[in-house]
Design a protein around this motif. Sequence first.
Motif, mmCIF file in Angstrom:
data_model
loop_
_atom_site.group_PDB
_atom_site.id
_atom_site.type_symbol
_atom_site.label_atom_id
_atom_site.label_comp_id
_atom_site.label_asym_id
_atom_site.label_seq_id
_atom_site.Cartn_x
_atom_site.Cartn_y
_atom_site.Cartn_z
ATOM 1 N N ILE A 52 0.402 -1.639 -0.065
ATOM 2 C CA ILE A 52 0.390 -0.034 0.336
ATOM 3 C C ILE A 52 0.891 1.281 -0.049
ATOM 4 O O ILE A 52 0.654 2.041 -0.867
ATOM 5 C CB ILE A 52 -1.050 0.025 1.181
ATOM 6 C CG1 ILE A 52 -1.626 -1.086 1.177
ATOM 7 C CG2 ILE A 52 -2.104 1.792 1.090
ATOM 8 C CD1 ILE A 52 -2.816 -1.297 2.556
ATOM 9 N N ASP A 108 -3.014 -4.072 -6.388
ATOM 10 C CA ASP A 108 -4.480 -3.944 -6.617
ATOM 11 C C ASP A 108 -5.218 -3.407 -4.799
ATOM 12 O O ASP A 108 -5.003 -3.963 -3.973
ATOM 13 C CB ASP A 108 -4.448 -5.433 -6.638
ATOM 14 C CG ASP A 108 -6.426 -4.951 -7.246
ATOM 15 O OD1 ASP A 108 -7.365 -3.586 -6.354
ATOM 16 O OD2 ASP A 108 -7.027 -5.902 -7.835
ATOM 17 N N LEU A 109 -5.240 -2.025 -4.761
ATOM 18 C CA LEU A 109 -6.273 -1.727 -3.520
ATOM 19 C C LEU A 109 -7.047 -2.777 -2.762
ATOM 20 O O LEU A 109 -6.838 -3.139 -1.268
ATOM 21 C CB LEU A 109 -6.012 -0.166 -3.729
ATOM 22 C CG LEU A 109 -4.644 0.613 -2.957
ATOM 23 C CD1 LEU A 109 -5.250 1.852 -3.363
ATOM 24 C CD2 LEU A 109 -3.945 1.182 -1.855
ATOM 25 N N SER A 110 -7.670 -2.782 -3.552
ATOM 26 C CA SER A 110 -9.062 -3.947 -3.053
ATOM 27 C C SER A 110 -8.803 -5.001 -2.690
ATOM 28 O O SER A 110 -9.114 -5.254 -1.993
ATOM 29 C CB SER A 110 -10.147 -3.712 -4.571
ATOM 30 O OG SER A 110 -10.164 -4.953 -5.346
ATOM 31 N N SER A 111 -7.553 -5.711 -3.824
ATOM 32 C CA SER A 111 -6.947 -7.502 -2.830
ATOM 33 C C SER A 111 -6.164 -6.659 -1.635
ATOM 34 O O SER A 111 -6.651 -7.700 -0.560
ATOM 35 C CB SER A 111 -6.849 -8.177 -3.889
ATOM 36 O OG SER A 111 -7.250 -7.897 -5.281
ATOM 37 N N GLU A 112 -5.735 -5.733 -1.491
ATOM 38 C CA GLU A 112 -4.593 -5.761 -0.561
ATOM 39 C C GLU A 112 -6.124 -5.531 0.671
ATOM 40 O O GLU A 112 -5.491 -5.553 2.024
ATOM 41 C CB GLU A 112 -4.044 -3.937 -0.489
ATOM 42 C CG GLU A 112 -2.500 -4.797 -1.834
ATOM 43 C CD GLU A 112 -2.548 -5.356 -1.896
ATOM 44 O OE1 GLU A 112 -1.305 -5.542 -0.203
ATOM 45 O OE2 GLU A 112 -1.484 -6.046 -2.669
ATOM 46 N N PHE A 113 -6.946 -4.353 0.441
ATOM 47 C CA PHE A 113 -7.537 -4.169 2.067
ATOM 48 C C PHE A 113 -8.444 -4.986 1.541
ATOM 49 O O PHE A 113 -8.644 -5.131 3.737
ATOM 50 C CB PHE A 113 -8.623 -2.783 1.667
ATOM 51 C CG PHE A 113 -8.396 -1.447 1.896
ATOM 52 C CD1 PHE A 113 -7.743 -1.183 2.724
ATOM 53 C CD2 PHE A 113 -8.433 -0.631 0.219
ATOM 54 C CE1 PHE A 113 -6.839 0.199 2.797
ATOM 55 C CE2 PHE A 113 -7.579 0.299 0.670
ATOM 56 C CZ PHE A 113 -6.774 1.257 1.703
ATOM 57 N N THR A 114 -8.412 -5.962 1.532
ATOM 58 C CA THR A 114 -9.411 -7.791 1.306
ATOM 59 C C THR A 114 -8.309 -8.355 2.440
ATOM 60 O O THR A 114 -8.569 -8.798 3.614
ATOM 61 C CB THR A 114 -9.743 -8.387 0.484
ATOM 62 O OG1 THR A 114 -10.830 -7.225 0.198
ATOM 63 C CG2 THR A 114 -10.648 -9.383 0.907
ATOM 64 N N GLU A 115 -7.204 -8.440 1.871
ATOM 65 C CA GLU A 115 -6.358 -9.187 3.250
ATOM 66 C C GLU A 115 -5.941 -8.856 4.282
ATOM 67 O O GLU A 115 -5.686 -9.160 4.889
ATOM 68 C CB GLU A 115 -5.185 -9.235 2.014
ATOM 69 C CG GLU A 115 -4.933 -9.816 0.636
ATOM 70 C CD GLU A 115 -4.657 -11.390 1.205
ATOM 71 O OE1 GLU A 115 -4.436 -11.854 1.957
ATOM 72 O OE2 GLU A 115 -5.635 -12.509 0.198
#
Length: 591
Positions: free
Chosen positions: A26, A554-561
């Motif tokens: 991030i 991919d911010l969406s993937s990073e926030f999910t992780e």
Amino acid sequence: MMRSLFAGVSGLKTHQTKMDVIGNNIANVNTTAYKSSSITFSALMSQTTQKASGANAATGTGGVNARQIGLGVKSSAINMNITGQGASQSTGNPFDVMITGENFFVVSDGSQNYFTRDGAFYVDGAGNLAMTSLGYNVMGWQVDPETGNIKKDTVSALRIMSAANMTYPPEATSEGYMSGVIDKNDTDVTSTNGKVINFEFYDQLGYSYTAKFVFKQSDDKNVYSLELDKIIDSEGVEVEGSRAGVFGDKAVLNKAGTMQINMDATTGYTWNGTTLKNNATGKEVNLADLRNGNEWKGMDETFGTAPDEMTVAEGLDFVAAAYGYEGKREDFLNMILIQTPGDPTTTPPTAEVAWSVEDMLLGRNGAPTIDQLFTQPDATSNIFAADVKGSNFEGVSVYYDAKNGNFAGINGTAAQTTITLKLSGLGDGNFTDITLDLSETGMWDNKGTSTIGATKGSNDPDRLGQGSGRRLGEMSGVSIQQNGMIYASYDNGMTKLLGQIATARFANASGLEKLADNLYTSTLNSGEFDGIGVDVTANGDYMSTGQLEMSNVDLSSEFTEMITTQRGFQANSRIITVSDTLLEELTNLKR
């Protein structure tokens, strides 16, 4: 001590590591060409309390699975998504380069090569293509000076703005062609002055000159004379020696007409047998002052006294102007006049004899006396006239087919399509002979307008424009092609190959070791760099200029992780809390 307590601790540690990876991703969401990383977990190890046993046929008992208790979790691998293509960001900077594909730029600090996907480049003070952030040189292949092509050898720094590359050398024009239509009804072509055609060319020093050609129609409407009037430089000064022996040979243009002069005593000219006088201005010339036997005196020699002193050239111009050839002294002197024949009824009739005006003025080659030039046709006329047969010229005769108007050859030879402008002997030897092709001209109806013109360079489709010559060119721009080739453009219309950006490709790009500043270095697991590299287009990759590769995070993937990591950490902390409670109950048994 309870094993679950240590399992919880290992879970906390691995989730902390995963959070470190996510945090770094991030943090680099806007880092040029950053490649995101991901972490995978694996079971740490298991304690076997009872090994597995197989079935016993003798006793009839079945097999028993092993009894194992896991002791926690560990980080099994941290993978870098190095092959994931980042989105493009437009910058408009021609030295910003983005690779689409899996190749890497090769850069060097002077002692070691590194690899990067960061294509933010600039040209440093020494003219080298370098990284904007570190100043490391971008490596590539140089141009072979003998062939002008890229020589793919050990990569070296690309110095694209060296002193040698800032200018493009001049070149003399060696070829040219005429094209367009000659209309036989064009008043320019049929006039005494003819149709003027300008042909611009360069000498070996890059200076510009203009050769002025003249097309004139003969009495045979399909034959035209083409002669070189003069050559002038860019300031309009005539090149010395450019009139004689430069273009074609001596020939005759058959063009009948009348040459006349007004000998009126008050408004025209007066001729007393030796002196021609302009009655309006009072200016006069004694023709004997112009001659030296049967030749002219030096054109710059003067005669007369002030204020009427003039040069021989000015004197001849005066005579030519009297007949309407002002500024056309050479045309006037080359005019061919017909001496009136004797009695045409005699057997055989007396043949007419033709003489040039120059021969008559000089009284050479058996020409009639000068009085013939100024003979009054009758006692009542003030107009002194002479029949014109044509004129001498130095050049070539251009033939056209009377049936279809197509070009039909030079000097009557159909196979001859070119003529040489012999310039190598002019000036200081900085001119080159020029071959002119006339085969693209034609004689057709164009409503009385001729469009014929001259262009430098070859007209051959396989060699179009070659031999056109050029002036000295200053670098006006630099462009990088999709294959990494760097071209310079110059203000004289030329381009030059300066080098090619080399790239590196690895069997296992994920095995590269990350360094700071968007750099990578090779490892045993990535494969070694051979020092030469590969063409970026060899595997379908390509470069784009004015763009940079963005991070592939991919911010969406990073926030999910991040959410799952937080919950995992939270759950592992509960293991420790509950295990601690159990231990507390154990210690309370003593009470």
